[in-house]
Scaffold this motif. Structure first.
Motif, PDB file in Angstrom:
ATOM      1  N   THR A 154       6.548   1.153  -6.022  1.00 41.04           N
ATOM      2  CA  THR A 154       5.938   2.305  -6.686  1.00 41.04           C
ATOM      3  C   THR A 154       7.018   3.270  -7.158  1.00 41.04           C
ATOM      4  O   THR A 154       7.025   3.690  -8.318  1.00 41.04           O
ATOM      5  CB  THR A 154       4.941   3.001  -5.736  1.00 41.04           C
ATOM      6  OG1 THR A 154       4.031   2.013  -5.263  1.00 41.04           O
ATOM      7  CG2 THR A 154       4.175   4.096  -6.442  1.00 41.04           C
ATOM      8  N   ARG A 176       4.184  10.708  -3.010  1.00 44.22           N
ATOM      9  CA  ARG A 176       3.674   9.786  -1.987  1.00 44.22           C
ATOM     10  C   ARG A 176       3.829  10.474  -0.638  1.00 44.22           C
ATOM     11  O   ARG A 176       4.887  11.053  -0.350  1.00 44.22           O
ATOM     12  CB  ARG A 176       4.447   8.475  -1.993  1.00 44.22           C
ATOM     13  CG  ARG A 176       4.119   7.640  -0.773  1.00 44.22           C
ATOM     14  CD  ARG A 176       4.640   6.258  -0.841  1.00 44.22           C
ATOM     15  NE  ARG A 176       3.860   5.445  -1.762  1.00 44.22           N
ATOM     16  CZ  ARG A 176       3.894   4.126  -1.795  1.00 44.22           C
ATOM     17  NH1 ARG A 176       4.660   3.470  -0.945  1.00 44.22           N
ATOM     18  NH2 ARG A 176       3.167   3.450  -2.656  1.00 44.22           N
ATOM     19  N   HIS A 204      -4.564   5.375  -3.992  1.00 43.17           N
ATOM     20  CA  HIS A 204      -3.321   4.918  -4.615  1.00 43.17           C
ATOM     21  C   HIS A 204      -3.691   4.529  -6.056  1.00 43.17           C
ATOM     22  O   HIS A 204      -3.712   3.355  -6.423  1.00 43.17           O
ATOM     23  CB  HIS A 204      -2.760   3.734  -3.818  1.00 43.17           C
ATOM     24  CG  HIS A 204      -1.351   3.355  -4.157  1.00 43.17           C
ATOM     25  ND1 HIS A 204      -0.675   3.842  -5.260  1.00 43.17           N
ATOM     26  CD2 HIS A 204      -0.486   2.502  -3.535  1.00 43.17           C
ATOM     27  CE1 HIS A 204       0.543   3.319  -5.281  1.00 43.17           C
ATOM     28  NE2 HIS A 204       0.680   2.510  -4.253  1.00 43.17           N
ATOM     29  N   ARG A 263      -5.140   1.810   1.339  1.00 42.77           N
ATOM     30  CA  ARG A 263      -5.544   2.790   0.305  1.00 42.77           C
ATOM     31  C   ARG A 263      -5.744   2.133  -1.048  1.00 42.77           C
ATOM     32  O   ARG A 263      -6.484   2.626  -1.887  1.00 42.77           O
ATOM     33  CB  ARG A 263      -4.505   3.903   0.225  1.00 42.77           C
ATOM     34  CG  ARG A 263      -3.087   3.415  -0.049  1.00 42.77           C
ATOM     35  CD  ARG A 263      -2.098   4.534   0.160  1.00 42.77           C
ATOM     36  NE  ARG A 263      -0.724   4.094   0.117  1.00 42.77           N
ATOM     37  CZ  ARG A 263       0.289   4.768   0.630  1.00 42.77           C
ATOM     38  NH1 ARG A 263       0.075   5.922   1.229  1.00 42.77           N
ATOM     39  NH2 ARG A 263       1.522   4.323   0.547  1.00 42.77           N
ATOM     40  N   ARG A 321      -1.991  -6.360   3.146  1.00 43.23           N
ATOM     41  CA  ARG A 321      -1.224  -6.378   4.397  1.00 43.23           C
ATOM     42  C   ARG A 321      -1.960  -5.566   5.472  1.00 43.23           C
ATOM     43  O   ARG A 321      -2.623  -4.574   5.140  1.00 43.23           O
ATOM     44  CB  ARG A 321       0.117  -5.691   4.051  1.00 43.23           C
ATOM     45  CG  ARG A 321       0.990  -5.251   5.169  1.00 43.23           C
ATOM     46  CD  ARG A 321       2.238  -4.583   4.586  1.00 43.23           C
ATOM     47  NE  ARG A 321       1.982  -3.216   4.129  1.00 43.23           N
ATOM     48  CZ  ARG A 321       2.126  -2.120   4.876  1.00 43.23           C
ATOM     49  NH1 ARG A 321       2.519  -2.220   6.132  1.00 43.23           N
ATOM     50  NH2 ARG A 321       1.881  -0.920   4.390  1.00 43.23           N
ATOM     51  N   GLN A 369      -2.060  -2.680   7.694  1.00 38.94           N
ATOM     52  CA  GLN A 369      -1.309  -1.432   7.510  1.00 38.94           C
ATOM     53  C   GLN A 369      -0.831  -0.907   8.869  1.00 38.94           C
ATOM     54  O   GLN A 369      -1.341   0.085   9.396  1.00 38.94           O
ATOM     55  CB  GLN A 369      -2.190  -0.385   6.817  1.00 38.94           C
ATOM     56  CG  GLN A 369      -2.803  -0.865   5.509  1.00 38.94           C
ATOM     57  CD  GLN A 369      -1.815  -0.841   4.364  1.00 38.94           C
ATOM     58  OE1 GLN A 369      -1.332   0.215   3.973  1.00 38.94           O
ATOM     59  NE2 GLN A 369      -1.495  -2.015   3.818  1.00 38.94           N
ATOM     60  N   PRO A 395      -1.027  -6.149  -3.544  1.00 37.86           N
ATOM     61  CA  PRO A 395      -0.251  -4.989  -4.025  1.00 37.86           C
ATOM     62  C   PRO A 395       1.219  -5.079  -3.605  1.00 37.86           C
ATOM     63  O   PRO A 395       2.059  -4.382  -4.169  1.00 37.86           O
ATOM     64  CB  PRO A 395      -0.944  -3.796  -3.367  1.00 37.86           C
ATOM     65  CG  PRO A 395      -1.612  -4.362  -2.143  1.00 37.86           C
ATOM     66  CD  PRO A 395      -1.997  -5.773  -2.502  1.00 37.86           C
ATOM     67  N   LEU A 396       1.492  -5.915  -2.583  1.00 42.35           N
ATOM     68  CA  LEU A 396       2.820  -6.063  -1.984  1.00 42.35           C
ATOM     69  C   LEU A 396       3.233  -4.733  -1.339  1.00 42.35           C
ATOM     70  O   LEU A 396       2.782  -3.693  -1.792  1.00 42.35           O
ATOM     71  CB  LEU A 396       3.854  -6.530  -3.012  1.00 42.35           C
ATOM     72  CG  LEU A 396       3.516  -7.853  -3.737  1.00 42.35           C
ATOM     73  CD1 LEU A 396       4.593  -8.164  -4.787  1.00 42.35           C
ATOM     74  CD2 LEU A 396       3.397  -9.010  -2.737  1.00 42.35           C
TER      75      LEU A 396
HETATM   76  C1  NCD Z   1       0.861  -0.434  -1.100  1.00 41.34           C
HETATM   77  C2  NCD Z   1       0.809   0.975  -0.521  1.00 41.34           C
HETATM   78  O1  NCD Z   1       1.843   1.632  -0.400  1.00 41.34           O
HETATM   79  O2  NCD Z   1      -0.305   1.387  -0.227  1.00 41.34           O
HETATM   80  N1  NCD Z   1       2.121  -0.768  -1.623  1.00 41.34           N
HETATM   81  C3  NCD Z   1       2.380  -0.513  -2.933  1.00 41.34           C
HETATM   82  O3  NCD Z   1       2.449   0.630  -3.331  1.00 41.34           O
HETATM   83  N2  NCD Z   1       2.484  -1.545  -3.770  1.00 41.34           N
HETATM   84  C4  NCD Z   1       0.333  -1.471  -0.183  1.00 41.34           C
HETATM   85  C5  NCD Z   1       0.968  -1.608   1.172  1.00 41.34           C
HETATM   86  O4  NCD Z   1       1.884  -0.887   1.553  1.00 41.34           O
HETATM   87  O5  NCD Z   1       0.525  -2.500   1.892  1.00 41.34           O
END
Ligand code: NCD
Length: 393
Positions: free
Chosen positions: A69, A118, A146, A179, A241, A243, A279-280
């Protein structure tokens, strides 16, 4: 002057996808397509070229870890010809000295033309948007929202499926704390697609998000525990994932860690055209062997984050209007009824209200029978008992 076939986001903040109408979201997809062409993403053609020097500064306020991001926002601003300032962790900002989020926001807003934030606390992006006199874009606030990830997710569907309506998307994994899915599920429903929720019982989608889906499309999503039950019906499977950092305790996390994994065997029952999205970052919920499957789309999905963020930055800075009048399907979010909060205020220790004493607690009503009263900052139900958080990493 704004033309009838154009929409403007000039000067607006985006702290949630509820801040955008359905046609603005589709307009952003068109603009992101143009940006992708400009940078040569996903085409065999030479890049059309960057617009040259832009005398604007993007301020990045990252109080929580990020790779995709933050770097895709930076890349997006640099591709637009602008510059970036900011910090990548709370420890290197004055938050470490006890500065409030609102004060930090006010200061960086006086150095930059647009802010990206963030933060681990739900509702923090709204606090920044209220304190700053420049547009603010939420890059993830706690478990709440997000929106630019959800726009990036939509962009992959838009490019690969050539539509955002009539799709069936399975959301799989940690639907409780993730999120990205809290944003993606309601917006898919608003745009006319169907959502299915696939998770262990302990990680079910929160009631507030399920209600938003019902509000948008009149249908409660089907909830199942095992992917095999629905994988054959999906146009896209969106894996998330667990969290880890959002669980109340390590024990709670360990009870569900590793409880779902997408393997080539499971994938063999999926339609040939199904997209595997994420989303990774991935931890262990998608087996590495899946990467070689033509349905694996998560790296392409992440690459789309740059044109999407270029489109959004350009739109809120007033550099570009969004095309309107096309693809006018989809619903907007209704005005929510606001009420004074319970005497005790929001019970969620991970709500921004717990850390910004100047804020006043307020409830909003999410439709249903009976309506659900949630905190207007973090969107946690007032009725739900929230356990005190242990500190652990
Ligand atoms: C996500 C997040 O930060 O919510 N990552 C991202 O911005 N691509 C998803 C995550 O952290 O699992």
């Amino acid at each position: 002057m704004q033309r009838k076939d154009e929409l403007s986001l000039t000067g607006r903040s985006v702290t949630s996808l509820e801040d955008l109408s359905a046609s603005e979201i589709v307009g952003l997809m068109h603009l992101a397509d143009d940006m992708a062409k400009a940078i040569g993403l996903g085409t065999d053609h030479e890049p059309e070229g960057s617009p040259g020097f832009l005398d604007r500064i993007l301020g990045l306020l990252f109080f929580e870890p990020s790779t995709r991001t933050r770097l895709s926002f930076e890349a997006a601003m640099l591709r637009l010809g602008g510059s970036c300032i900011g910090f990548a962790e709370a420890a290197s900002s004055s938050a470490a000295k006890g500065e409030s989020i609102a004060d930090t926001a006010r200061i960086v807003a006086s150095y930059a033309d647009v802010l990206v934030v963030r933060h681990p606390l739900a509702g923090a992006a709204r606090v920044v948007a209220e304190a700053a006199d420049v547009p603010v874009i939420n890059a993830g606030d706690g478990t709440r929202a997000h929106p630019t990830q959800a726009l990036t997710d939509l962009f992959l569907l838009w490019r690969r499926k050539e539509r955002l309506d009539g799709l069936t998307v399975g959301l799989c994994g940690d639907l409780k704390y993730g999120r990205t899915v809290h944003c993606l599920a309601p917006v898919l429903a608003r745009l006319g697609s169907r959502v299915m929720c696939i998770s262990p019982p302990a990680l079910r989608m929160p009631e507030v998000t399920l209600r938003k889906v019902v509000e948008a499309c009149g249908e409660r999503p089907r909830e199942v525990e095992h992917l095999a039950e629905v994988i054959g019906e999906l146009d896209a499977l969106y894996v998330t994932r667990v969290q880890r950092e959002r669980f109340a305790s390590l024990a709670e996390f360990e009870r569900v860690a590793g409880s779902y994994v997408l393997t080539p065997e499971l994938l063999s029952a999926a339609p040939q055209g199904m997209l595997v999205m994420h989303p990774l970052p991935r931890v262990d919920e998608i087996a590495r062997e899946v990467d070689a499957d033509p349905r694996a789309a998560y790296f392409e999905q992440a690459a789309g984050g740059v044109p999407v963020r270029m489109a959004l930055i350009a739109a809120v800075l007033g550099l570009q209007k969004l095309p309107a009048g096309r693809d006018l399907r989809g619903r907007d979010v209704p005005q929510r009824v606001r009420r004074p909060a319970d005497a005790g205020g929001c019970p969620n220790p991970r709500c921004v209200l717990a850390h910004e004493p100047a804020l006043v607690s307020e409830a909003i009503e999410i439709a249903g029978d009976p309506p659900l009263l949630v905190c207007s900052y973090c969107e946690q139900p007032f009725t739900q008992t929230v356990l005190a958080m242990e500190t652990w990493t």
